[in-house]
Design a protein around this motif. Sequence first.
Motif, PDB file in Angstrom:
ATOM      1  N   GLY A 214       0.818  -1.220   0.000  1.00 10.51           N
ATOM      2  CA  GLY A 214       0.000   0.000   0.000  1.00 10.51           C
ATOM      3  C   GLY A 214       0.846   1.261   0.000  1.00 10.51           C
ATOM      4  O   GLY A 214       1.871   1.337  -0.688  1.00 10.51           O
ATOM      5  N   ASP A 215       0.427   2.259   0.831  1.00 13.18           N
ATOM      6  CA  ASP A 215       1.167   3.525   0.858  1.00 13.18           C
ATOM      7  C   ASP A 215       2.336   3.511   1.850  1.00 13.18           C
ATOM      8  O   ASP A 215       3.022   4.521   2.024  1.00 13.18           O
ATOM      9  CB  ASP A 215       0.215   4.705   1.171  1.00 13.18           C
ATOM     10  CG  ASP A 215      -0.366   4.617   2.578  1.00 13.18           C
ATOM     11  OD1 ASP A 215      -0.023   3.673   3.331  1.00 13.18           O
ATOM     12  OD2 ASP A 215      -1.177   5.494   2.939  1.00 13.18           O
ATOM     13  N   LYS A 217       2.253   3.614   4.972  1.00 11.26           N
ATOM     14  CA  LYS A 217       2.069   4.425   6.186  1.00 11.26           C
ATOM     15  C   LYS A 217       1.350   3.662   7.295  1.00 11.26           C
ATOM     16  O   LYS A 217       0.803   4.253   8.226  1.00 11.26           O
ATOM     17  CB  LYS A 217       1.331   5.716   5.832  1.00 11.26           C
ATOM     18  CG  LYS A 217       2.221   6.611   4.981  1.00 11.26           C
ATOM     19  CD  LYS A 217       1.574   7.938   4.689  1.00 11.26           C
ATOM     20  CE  LYS A 217       2.491   8.754   3.779  1.00 11.26           C
ATOM     21  NZ  LYS A 217       1.759   9.733   3.001  1.00 11.26           N
ATOM     22  N   TYR A 218       1.281   2.362   7.170  1.00 13.96           N
ATOM     23  CA  TYR A 218       0.724   1.524   8.231  1.00 13.96           C
ATOM     24  C   TYR A 218       1.697   1.537   9.404  1.00 13.96           C
ATOM     25  O   TYR A 218       2.916   1.561   9.202  1.00 13.96           O
ATOM     26  CB  TYR A 218       0.506   0.098   7.707  1.00 13.96           C
ATOM     27  CG  TYR A 218      -0.575   0.066   6.646  1.00 13.96           C
ATOM     28  CD1 TYR A 218      -1.894  -0.200   6.984  1.00 13.96           C
ATOM     29  CD2 TYR A 218      -0.281   0.367   5.317  1.00 13.96           C
ATOM     30  CE1 TYR A 218      -2.900  -0.190   6.021  1.00 13.96           C
ATOM     31  CE2 TYR A 218      -1.276   0.384   4.342  1.00 13.96           C
ATOM     32  CZ  TYR A 218      -2.578   0.104   4.710  1.00 13.96           C
ATOM     33  OH  TYR A 218      -3.565   0.126   3.757  1.00 13.96           O
ATOM     34  N   LYS A 254       5.926   4.001  11.459  1.00  9.14           N
ATOM     35  CA  LYS A 254       5.286   3.771  10.163  1.00  9.14           C
ATOM     36  C   LYS A 254       6.186   2.826   9.381  1.00  9.14           C
ATOM     37  O   LYS A 254       7.419   2.968   9.421  1.00  9.14           O
ATOM     38  CB  LYS A 254       5.143   5.090   9.391  1.00  9.14           C
ATOM     39  CG  LYS A 254       4.020   5.961   9.914  1.00  9.14           C
ATOM     40  CD  LYS A 254       3.701   7.054   8.896  1.00  9.14           C
ATOM     41  CE  LYS A 254       2.447   7.819   9.255  1.00  9.14           C
ATOM     42  NZ  LYS A 254       2.408   8.414  10.574  1.00  9.14           N
ATOM     43  N   TYR A 283       6.810  -0.232  -3.991  1.00  9.07           N
ATOM     44  CA  TYR A 283       5.440  -0.248  -3.468  1.00  9.07           C
ATOM     45  C   TYR A 283       4.642  -1.303  -4.228  1.00  9.07           C
ATOM     46  O   TYR A 283       4.680  -1.346  -5.470  1.00  9.07           O
ATOM     47  CB  TYR A 283       4.799   1.130  -3.613  1.00  9.07           C
ATOM     48  CG  TYR A 283       5.371   2.121  -2.625  1.00  9.07           C
ATOM     49  CD1 TYR A 283       4.847   2.236  -1.339  1.00  9.07           C
ATOM     50  CD2 TYR A 283       6.460   2.926  -2.961  1.00  9.07           C
ATOM     51  CE1 TYR A 283       5.387   3.131  -0.416  1.00  9.07           C
ATOM     52  CE2 TYR A 283       7.004   3.815  -2.049  1.00  9.07           C
ATOM     53  CZ  TYR A 283       6.462   3.914  -0.780  1.00  9.07           C
ATOM     54  OH  TYR A 283       6.991   4.783   0.139  1.00  9.07           O
ATOM     55  N   ASP A 286      -1.708  -3.666  -1.839  1.00 10.39           N
ATOM     56  CA  ASP A 286      -1.897  -3.727  -0.391  1.00 10.39           C
ATOM     57  C   ASP A 286      -2.380  -5.101   0.058  1.00 10.39           C
ATOM     58  O   ASP A 286      -2.975  -5.858  -0.716  1.00 10.39           O
ATOM     59  CB  ASP A 286      -2.914  -2.658   0.040  1.00 10.39           C
ATOM     60  CG  ASP A 286      -2.629  -2.125   1.425  1.00 10.39           C
ATOM     61  OD1 ASP A 286      -1.822  -2.742   2.146  1.00 10.39           O
ATOM     62  OD2 ASP A 286      -3.217  -1.083   1.784  1.00 10.39           O
ATOM     63  N   ARG A 292      -4.670  -0.454   9.895  1.00 16.35           N
ATOM     64  CA  ARG A 292      -3.894   0.772   9.704  1.00 16.35           C
ATOM     65  C   ARG A 292      -2.838   0.981  10.795  1.00 16.35           C
ATOM     66  O   ARG A 292      -1.705   1.311  10.524  1.00 16.35           O
ATOM     67  CB  ARG A 292      -4.844   1.974   9.667  1.00 16.35           C
ATOM     68  CG  ARG A 292      -4.182   3.266   9.179  1.00 16.35           C
ATOM     69  CD  ARG A 292      -3.708   3.115   7.755  1.00 16.35           C
ATOM     70  NE  ARG A 292      -3.248   4.360   7.148  1.00 16.35           N
ATOM     71  CZ  ARG A 292      -2.572   4.429   6.011  1.00 16.35           C
ATOM     72  NH1 ARG A 292      -2.258   3.314   5.344  1.00 16.35           N
ATOM     73  NH2 ARG A 292      -2.191   5.569   5.503  1.00 16.35           N
TER      74      ARG A 292
END
Length: 350
Positions: A214-215, A217-218, A254, A283, A286, A292
Amino acid sequence: MKNILITGGAGFIGSHVVRLFVTKYPNYTIVNLDALTYAGNLENLKDIENSPNYRFEKVNLLDVAALTQVFQQHQITDVVHLAAESHVDRSITSPLDFVYTNIVGTVNLLNVAKTHWANELDKHLFYHISTDEVYGALGDEGFFTETTPYHPNSPYSASKAASDHFVRAYAETYHMHTVISNCSNNYGPYHFPEKLIPLFINNIIHKKPLPVYGDGKYTRDWLFVKDHATAIDVIFHKGQINDTYNIGGFNEWKNIDLVKLLCKLMDEKLGRAVGESEQLITYVKDRPGHDRRYAIDATKLNKELGWYPSVTFEQGLAETIDWYLNNGEWLHNITSGAYEKYYASMYTNR
Ligand code: NAD
Ligand code: DAU
């Protein structure tokens, strides 16, 4: 004198718990029960395998007759239950494996312990090791406490939540003496390289892509595995019966920041140019149902039992990286064969 059954002792956290108990308590007999699935590895315990107070039993939690035999043969007085299917991604592709081991396996163990301890249930302890993932996901604010409602989101966390409920139910219904701890993400030596930190260390060594979901930022709360083992020791000996303790590292990261730190430390250790390993970051699609943020409030454990992590993240991560760099054979033995097939099937389609 105690004869303690530690399940899952050939796995990552279990091997640290077995080592701690075998070396710290020479008067206890430690019986390590493990089915030796892909995640179980007796190499993890080479240094203590000949200790006079250590025994190993290759038994699956689904085999009730064999479990019963282990309780009788070793006159088990207490249980520390870690054996489980533990990887979220595998639970998404094979949920039933998690139902069998984590739920049915735990109920089998509870039943065998209850029968063996019969009318003396108050003289024995069933300690169940669980995860913070049972609480679900947090937003940007807040922490999981022991009273946070359960809200599991993955087949893995649903199976662990179910096992926690069974342990509670056996305390209420049959008056078994139990205790449960829910811990955040562990890292350290002997961690199977399917999980973020050891996977990325291995990929950096081999200059392979670092697949960030994903991004990136988890957020996870990381605890050095040896500190989890000391928390388990403290809770086993001093925890309130039929209570629950959260264990965490007071250490949120993160994913992407953690991965960049790992790249920097690895470049330094491997004598590579600054920024070289960061170029491996890729990347990818996800994880479905990806939680999150996890963050544990471990105040209760600190206030009631005086436990606090002993190492900083910088110290723990440096020790972990050094361990992987100095144990290439362990890593090679694990990442050849079946592991390669697993890696290909999990990562080619992302
Ligand atoms: P792991 O996957 O490294 O080890 C699990 C062990 O259980 C292996 O040795 C495996 O052979 C054994 N096992 C699996 N199925 C079995 C069965 N049916 N019968 C007998 N043995 C079986 O797991 P881990 O990361 O060391 O986690 C240990 C425990 O701690 C699990 O209960 C997990 O839910 C919990 N936990 C893990 C973390 C973490 O960050 N790794 C954090 C919190 C809680
Ligand atoms: O919180 C405790 C839990 O921590 C334990 O109960 C589980 O047994 C343990 O596996 C761990 O679960 P996570 O899913 O948090 O750990 P994992 O190492 O798989 O992933 C950590 C984070 O990194 C998560 O946000 C997903 C992400 N990730 C993971 C892998 C394997 C990636 O971005 N890329 C990857 O390739």
